[in-house]
Write a protein that holds these residues in place. Structure first.
Motif, short mmCIF file in Angstrom:
data_model
loop_
_atom_site.label_atom_id
_atom_site.label_comp_id
_atom_site.label_asym_id
_atom_site.label_seq_id
_atom_site.Cartn_x
_atom_site.Cartn_y
_atom_site.Cartn_z
N GLY A 26 59.36 -10.21 4.42
CA GLY A 26 58.30 -11.22 4.45
C GLY A 26 57.74 -11.39 3.06
O GLY A 26 57.73 -10.46 2.25
N ARG A 27 57.26 -12.60 2.76
CA ARG A 27 56.64 -12.87 1.46
C ARG A 27 55.14 -12.62 1.59
O ARG A 27 54.45 -13.29 2.35
N ARG A 28 54.64 -11.67 0.80
CA ARG A 28 53.26 -11.19 0.91
C ARG A 28 52.25 -12.21 0.42
O ARG A 28 52.47 -12.90 -0.57
N ARG A 29 51.12 -12.27 1.12
CA ARG A 29 49.91 -12.97 0.67
C ARG A 29 48.93 -11.88 0.29
O ARG A 29 48.58 -11.05 1.11
N SER A 30 48.49 -11.86 -0.97
CA SER A 30 47.61 -10.79 -1.42
C SER A 30 46.81 -11.23 -2.63
O SER A 30 47.28 -12.02 -3.44
N ALA A 31 45.62 -10.68 -2.76
CA ALA A 31 44.81 -10.93 -3.95
C ALA A 31 45.25 -10.03 -5.09
O ALA A 31 44.78 -10.16 -6.21
N ARG A 32 46.16 -9.12 -4.81
CA ARG A 32 46.64 -8.17 -5.81
C ARG A 32 47.82 -8.74 -6.58
O ARG A 32 48.35 -9.79 -6.25
N ALA A 33 48.27 -7.99 -7.56
CA ALA A 33 49.40 -8.41 -8.40
C ALA A 33 50.70 -8.55 -7.62
O ALA A 33 51.62 -9.19 -8.09
N CYS A 34 50.79 -7.98 -6.42
CA CYS A 34 52.01 -8.05 -5.63
C CYS A 34 52.09 -9.33 -4.80
O CYS A 34 52.99 -9.48 -3.98
N HIS A 35 51.19 -10.27 -5.03
CA HIS A 35 51.16 -11.54 -4.30
C HIS A 35 52.51 -12.26 -4.44
O HIS A 35 53.10 -12.31 -5.50
N ALA A 36 53.00 -12.79 -3.35
CA ALA A 36 54.22 -13.61 -3.27
C ALA A 36 55.50 -12.81 -3.49
O ALA A 36 56.56 -13.39 -3.70
N THR A 37 55.43 -11.48 -3.43
CA THR A 37 56.64 -10.68 -3.49
C THR A 37 57.18 -10.46 -2.08
O THR A 37 56.44 -10.56 -1.10
N PHE A 38 58.46 -10.19 -2.00
CA PHE A 38 59.10 -9.96 -0.71
C PHE A 38 59.05 -8.48 -0.37
O PHE A 38 59.38 -7.63 -1.19
N ALA A 39 58.63 -8.20 0.87
CA ALA A 39 58.42 -6.81 1.28
C ALA A 39 58.89 -6.61 2.72
O ALA A 39 59.06 -7.56 3.49
N LEU A 40 59.04 -5.34 3.06
CA LEU A 40 59.40 -4.94 4.42
C LEU A 40 58.18 -4.99 5.32
O LEU A 40 57.05 -4.86 4.84
N PRO A 41 58.36 -5.15 6.63
CA PRO A 41 57.22 -5.04 7.53
C PRO A 41 56.70 -3.61 7.54
O PRO A 41 57.48 -2.65 7.38
N GLY A 42 55.40 -3.46 7.69
CA GLY A 42 54.82 -2.13 7.75
C GLY A 42 53.34 -2.16 7.49
O GLY A 42 52.75 -3.22 7.28
N GLY A 43 52.73 -0.99 7.50
CA GLY A 43 51.29 -0.91 7.27
C GLY A 43 50.82 0.52 7.28
O GLY A 43 51.61 1.46 7.20
N HIS A 44 49.51 0.67 7.42
CA HIS A 44 48.88 1.98 7.34
C HIS A 44 49.12 2.82 8.59
O HIS A 44 49.03 2.32 9.71
N LEU A 45 49.38 4.10 8.35
CA LEU A 45 49.49 5.07 9.43
C LEU A 45 48.10 5.33 9.98
O LEU A 45 47.16 5.59 9.22
N GLU A 46 47.95 5.23 11.29
CA GLU A 46 46.66 5.48 11.93
C GLU A 46 46.54 6.95 12.32
O GLU A 46 47.55 7.64 12.52
N PHE A 47 45.31 7.43 12.45
CA PHE A 47 45.04 8.82 12.78
C PHE A 47 45.76 9.22 14.06
O PHE A 47 45.67 8.53 15.08
N GLY A 48 46.51 10.32 14.00
CA GLY A 48 47.20 10.84 15.17
C GLY A 48 48.51 10.17 15.51
O GLY A 48 49.18 10.56 16.46
N GLU A 49 48.90 9.17 14.75
CA GLU A 49 50.09 8.38 15.05
C GLU A 49 51.32 9.01 14.38
O GLU A 49 51.25 9.48 13.25
N CYS A 114 50.86 -12.83 5.15
CA CYS A 114 52.28 -13.09 4.93
C CYS A 114 52.56 -14.58 5.04
O CYS A 114 52.02 -15.26 5.90
N PHE A 115 53.43 -15.08 4.15
CA PHE A 115 53.84 -16.48 4.20
C PHE A 115 54.86 -16.72 5.31
O PHE A 115 55.00 -17.84 5.79
N GLY A 116 55.58 -15.67 5.72
CA GLY A 116 56.59 -15.81 6.77
C GLY A 116 57.69 -14.78 6.61
O GLY A 116 57.82 -14.13 5.57
N TRP A 117 58.49 -14.63 7.67
CA TRP A 117 59.55 -13.63 7.74
C TRP A 117 60.90 -14.30 7.85
O TRP A 117 61.03 -15.35 8.48
N ASP A 118 61.93 -13.65 7.26
CA ASP A 118 63.29 -14.16 7.41
C ASP A 118 64.27 -13.01 7.19
O ASP A 118 63.91 -11.97 6.63
#
Length: 148
Positions: A26-49, A114-118
């Motif tokens: 997916g192409r990331r939407r972010s206020a950070r420098a990584c904006h518009a880069t392509f990345a894997l799906p994922g996110g933060h590990l939650e407590f106990g997960e 995210c701008f979208g997945w492909d």
């Protein structure tokens, strides 16, 4: 992330979701420098997960896709020192395949992130890649199971 005034590392779980010889990005939407880069799906590990539970949850939340057979691949230590707000992530990389009865067309369920997945051929990835992923690709890392 900070506790008081001391920055602390966070844990992220990302998924190489494979279909044939393609990988979901997916192409990331972010206020950070990584904006518009392509990345894997994922996110933060939650407590106990578990890593596997996080992988399944994040793929479903971001793309609507159901996955099976999650498998740990590797871990990286990424310090984003040059970002507008520096961060440090320990990133768990998992591999998964689509559930047999699952829908194979990803939906963009977080359009604010995210701008979208492909699906992209591993030998013809889009540019620019999110730098931790790019670093892995340039090192010769291959997420596909080896043929025996």
């Amino acid at each position: 992330m900070e506790i008081g005034s001391t920055p602390v590392p966070r844990v992220a779980v990302v998924v190489f979701l494979l279909k044939g010889k393609t990988v979901l990005l997916g192409r990331r939407r972010s206020a950070r420098a990584c904006h518009a880069t392509f990345a894997l799906p994922g996110g933060h590990l939650e407590f106990g997960e578990s890593f596997e539970e996080c992988a399944v949850r994040e793929v479903k939340e971001e793309t609507g896709l159901e996955i099976d057979g999650t498998e740990f691949l590797t871990v990286t230590n990424n310090v984003f020192a040059q970002e507008p707000s520096p961060s440090h992530y320990v990133t768990i990389f998992m591999r998964a395949v689509l559930a047999d009865d699952g829908e194979h067309v990803p939906q963009n369920l977080e359009p604010d992130k995210c701008f979208g997945w492909d699906w992209y051929d591993w030998d013809n990835l889009p540019s620019p890649l999110f730098w931790p992923l790019e670093k892995m690709v340039l090192s010769g890392f291959n997420p596909f199971p080896s043929q025996r």
